[in-house]
Write a protein that holds these residues in place. Structure first.
Motif, PDB file in Angstrom:
ATOM      1  N   TRP A  73       0.857  -1.198   0.000  1.00 52.97           N
ATOM      2  CA  TRP A  73       0.000   0.000   0.000  1.00 52.97           C
ATOM      3  C   TRP A  73       0.887   1.241   0.000  1.00 52.97           C
ATOM      4  O   TRP A  73       0.719   2.152  -0.808  1.00 52.97           O
ATOM      5  N   ASN A  98      -4.913   5.890  -3.510  1.00 60.67           N
ATOM      6  CA  ASN A  98      -5.684   5.336  -2.399  1.00 60.67           C
ATOM      7  C   ASN A  98      -7.011   4.759  -2.883  1.00 60.67           C
ATOM      8  O   ASN A  98      -7.401   3.662  -2.482  1.00 60.67           O
ATOM      9  N   LEU A 101      -6.543   1.466  -4.691  1.00 60.49           N
ATOM     10  CA  LEU A 101      -6.326   0.366  -3.746  1.00 60.49           C
ATOM     11  C   LEU A 101      -7.638  -0.062  -3.091  1.00 60.49           C
ATOM     12  O   LEU A 101      -7.891  -1.261  -2.914  1.00 60.49           O
ATOM     13  N   GLU A 106      -8.050  -3.875  -1.485  1.00 60.47           N
ATOM     14  CA  GLU A 106      -7.008  -3.858  -0.458  1.00 60.47           C
ATOM     15  C   GLU A 106      -7.511  -3.282   0.861  1.00 60.47           C
ATOM     16  O   GLU A 106      -7.103  -3.728   1.923  1.00 60.47           O
ATOM     17  N   HIS A 107      -8.390  -2.295   0.787  1.00 59.71           N
ATOM     18  CA  HIS A 107      -8.890  -1.704   2.028  1.00 59.71           C
ATOM     19  C   HIS A 107      -9.730  -2.712   2.809  1.00 59.71           C
ATOM     20  O   HIS A 107      -9.705  -2.731   4.032  1.00 59.71           O
TER      21      HIS A 107
END
Length: 187
Positions: A73, A98, A101, A106-107
């Protein structure tokens, strides 16, 4: 003796470990409870007894997922911002990286880790936020209040993506809202 599906034993072990990390990430992203080693093994297609060659406990596996997710990240944010030439473009790159992602899931993995490995993620997550926030703060000339406002836009846009809204639409809204701000940073 187990079958080795690689050119060397070391390569085979690396592939198996990667499969286990990916399986754990998938399970965390699905929002399920912290996966057991047995669940991760089933998802990766490995016998439970084989798992213990790689991880001695669920906690060790979650630590390995944390160590796998957070640097990636951070790297994506840094690469995106480094490629931008102006402060406004750097802030825009920060936001876009961000949101990419988040859109890629990914979050959800990070959120799952925060839920199931709270103590370990509190430390690692705090370090991550500090590390990825530093170049944002630099691009904003040290203005902490502006960085907080940018973070609130990232948070809200992230929530929209996680609710299923289209990424292009969300990033379009962010560009409409912050476009004049980006331009003002470059003037």
């Amino acid at each position: 003796m187990p079958r080795i599906n690689a050119a060397s034993l070391a390569e085979h072990r690396a592939k198996q470990r990667r499969a286990l990390l990916d399986a754990a990430r998938d399970l965390l992203a699905d929002g399920s409870a912290a996966p057991s080693l047995a669940e991760v093994g089933r998802r990766a297609g490995l016998a439970r007894t084989s798992l213990y060659q790689y991880f001695s406990s669920r906690e060790e596996l979650l630590d390995a997922v944390i160590a796998d997710v957070l640097p990636g990240w951070r790297e994506r944010i840094h690469v995106a911002m480094s490629a931008a030439a102006t402060p406004g473009a750097k802030v825009a790159a920060y936001i876009e990286a961000n949101l990419a992602l988040v859109d890629e899931g990914e979050h959800a993995v990070v959120r799952g880790l925060a839920t199931h490995a709270r103590d370990r993620m509190a430390t690692a997550g705090g370090e991550l936020h500090e590390e990825i926030g530093r170049p944002l703060l630099e691009a904003l000339g040290g203005a902490e209040a502006l960085a907080e406002l940018v973070q609130s836009v990232v948070y809200t846009a992230s929530r929209m993506l996680e609710e299923g809204r289209d990424r292009a639409t969300v990033t379009g809204h962010v560009a409409t809202l912050l476009g004049p701000f980006f331009k003002s940073l470059d003037d």
